[in-house]
Motif scaffolding. Sequence first.
Motif, mmCIF file in Angstrom:
data_model
loop_
_atom_site.group_PDB
_atom_site.id
_atom_site.type_symbol
_atom_site.label_atom_id
_atom_site.label_comp_id
_atom_site.label_asym_id
_atom_site.label_seq_id
_atom_site.Cartn_x
_atom_site.Cartn_y
_atom_site.Cartn_z
ATOM 1 N N VAL A 47 45.075 40.827 42.199
ATOM 2 C CA VAL A 47 44.288 42.247 41.877
ATOM 3 C C VAL A 47 44.028 42.472 40.055
ATOM 4 O O VAL A 47 44.195 42.847 38.944
ATOM 5 N N ALA A 48 45.702 41.212 39.662
ATOM 6 C CA ALA A 48 46.313 41.597 37.982
ATOM 7 C C ALA A 48 47.016 40.259 37.782
ATOM 8 O O ALA A 48 48.156 40.155 38.502
ATOM 9 N N ARG A 49 46.524 40.628 36.551
ATOM 10 C CA ARG A 49 47.567 38.233 36.492
ATOM 11 C C ARG A 49 48.053 38.957 34.879
ATOM 12 O O ARG A 49 47.110 39.406 33.571
ATOM 13 N N ILE A 50 49.017 38.695 34.615
ATOM 14 C CA ILE A 50 49.941 38.243 32.922
ATOM 15 C C ILE A 50 50.135 36.861 32.658
ATOM 16 O O ILE A 50 51.112 36.460 33.550
ATOM 17 N N PHE A 51 50.036 37.032 31.959
ATOM 18 C CA PHE A 51 50.450 34.738 31.589
ATOM 19 C C PHE A 51 51.270 35.298 30.314
ATOM 20 O O PHE A 51 51.384 36.827 29.933
ATOM 21 N N SER A 52 51.701 34.055 30.036
ATOM 22 C CA SER A 52 53.408 34.049 29.421
ATOM 23 C C SER A 52 52.845 34.799 27.861
ATOM 24 O O SER A 52 53.554 34.956 26.931
ATOM 25 N N ASP A 53 51.728 34.571 27.663
ATOM 26 C CA ASP A 53 51.701 34.351 25.916
ATOM 27 C C ASP A 53 50.888 36.726 26.008
ATOM 28 O O ASP A 53 50.784 37.839 24.903
ATOM 29 N N GLY A 54 51.734 37.516 27.123
ATOM 30 C CA GLY A 54 50.452 38.489 27.413
ATOM 31 C C GLY A 54 49.305 39.377 27.318
ATOM 32 O O GLY A 54 49.747 40.043 27.992
ATOM 33 N N SER A 55 49.412 37.703 27.766
ATOM 34 C CA SER A 55 47.393 38.141 27.650
ATOM 35 C C SER A 55 46.792 38.577 29.405
ATOM 36 O O SER A 55 47.899 38.207 30.370
ATOM 37 N N THR A 56 46.311 39.057 29.686
ATOM 38 C CA THR A 56 45.824 39.812 31.189
ATOM 39 C C THR A 56 44.820 39.513 31.490
ATOM 40 O O THR A 56 43.508 39.194 30.672
ATOM 41 N N ASP A 57 44.240 39.967 33.107
ATOM 42 C CA ASP A 57 43.308 39.736 33.403
ATOM 43 C C ASP A 57 43.250 40.398 35.038
ATOM 44 O O ASP A 57 44.156 41.000 35.366
ATOM 45 N N TYR A 58 42.256 40.989 35.094
ATOM 46 C CA TYR A 58 42.345 42.163 36.529
ATOM 47 C C TYR A 58 40.827 42.078 37.301
ATOM 48 O O TYR A 58 39.520 41.085 36.667
ATOM 49 N N ALA A 59 41.039 41.402 38.231
ATOM 50 C CA ALA A 59 39.933 41.969 39.441
ATOM 51 C C ALA A 59 39.152 42.911 40.003
ATOM 52 O O ALA A 59 39.782 43.880 39.063
ATOM 53 N N ASP A 60 37.747 42.299 39.181
ATOM 54 C CA ASP A 60 36.417 43.926 39.146
ATOM 55 C C ASP A 60 36.869 45.005 39.803
ATOM 56 O O ASP A 60 36.661 46.070 38.907
ATOM 57 N N SER A 61 37.466 45.491 41.079
ATOM 58 C CA SER A 61 37.640 46.054 41.810
ATOM 59 C C SER A 61 38.933 46.963 41.045
ATOM 60 O O SER A 61 38.861 48.047 41.778
ATOM 61 N N VAL A 62 39.866 46.764 40.413
ATOM 62 C CA VAL A 62 40.715 47.323 39.455
ATOM 63 C C VAL A 62 40.799 47.820 38.571
ATOM 64 O O VAL A 62 41.313 48.489 37.690
ATOM 65 N N LYS A 63 39.721 47.200 37.588
ATOM 66 C CA LYS A 63 39.075 46.824 36.190
ATOM 67 C C LYS A 63 39.151 48.450 35.350
ATOM 68 O O LYS A 63 38.501 48.889 36.380
ATOM 69 N N GLY A 64 40.324 48.767 34.598
ATOM 70 C CA GLY A 64 40.080 49.757 33.653
ATOM 71 C C GLY A 64 40.772 51.239 34.486
ATOM 72 O O GLY A 64 40.730 51.980 34.256
#
Length: 115
Positions: A47-64
């Motif tokens: 549902v949520a991901r964070i990469f080594s450079d600090g960037s993130t992304d989220y599943a639509d169901s939890v975004k925001g």
Amino acid sequence: VQLQASGGGLVPAGGSLRLSCVASGSTFSSDGMAWYRRAAGKSRVSVARIFSDGSTDYADSVKGRFTISRDNAKNTVYLNMNSLKVEDTAVYYCNKFPFPLGARWGQGTLVTVSS
């Protein structure tokens, strides 16, 4: 790597929780990490991901509503969850992302959102 998630509990809809996950291993700062969840009768999904450079992304169901962060000095990844919904009820796990073949799951933490 060993992973220990904590912070789950019972909250009313609209409430908030903060999950924490401590990871062992010397490569934490260079690893992508994610929070996954498995609801009853469903497959585990990220549902949520964070990469080594600090960037993130989220599943639509939890975004925001959910925010993932990390503290490399503490080998810890966090998940701040706001505006919780009943459908967020699940066992939450953290692990590397992408999920390595053959990797093991640590003990998750149960989040229950009541209506």
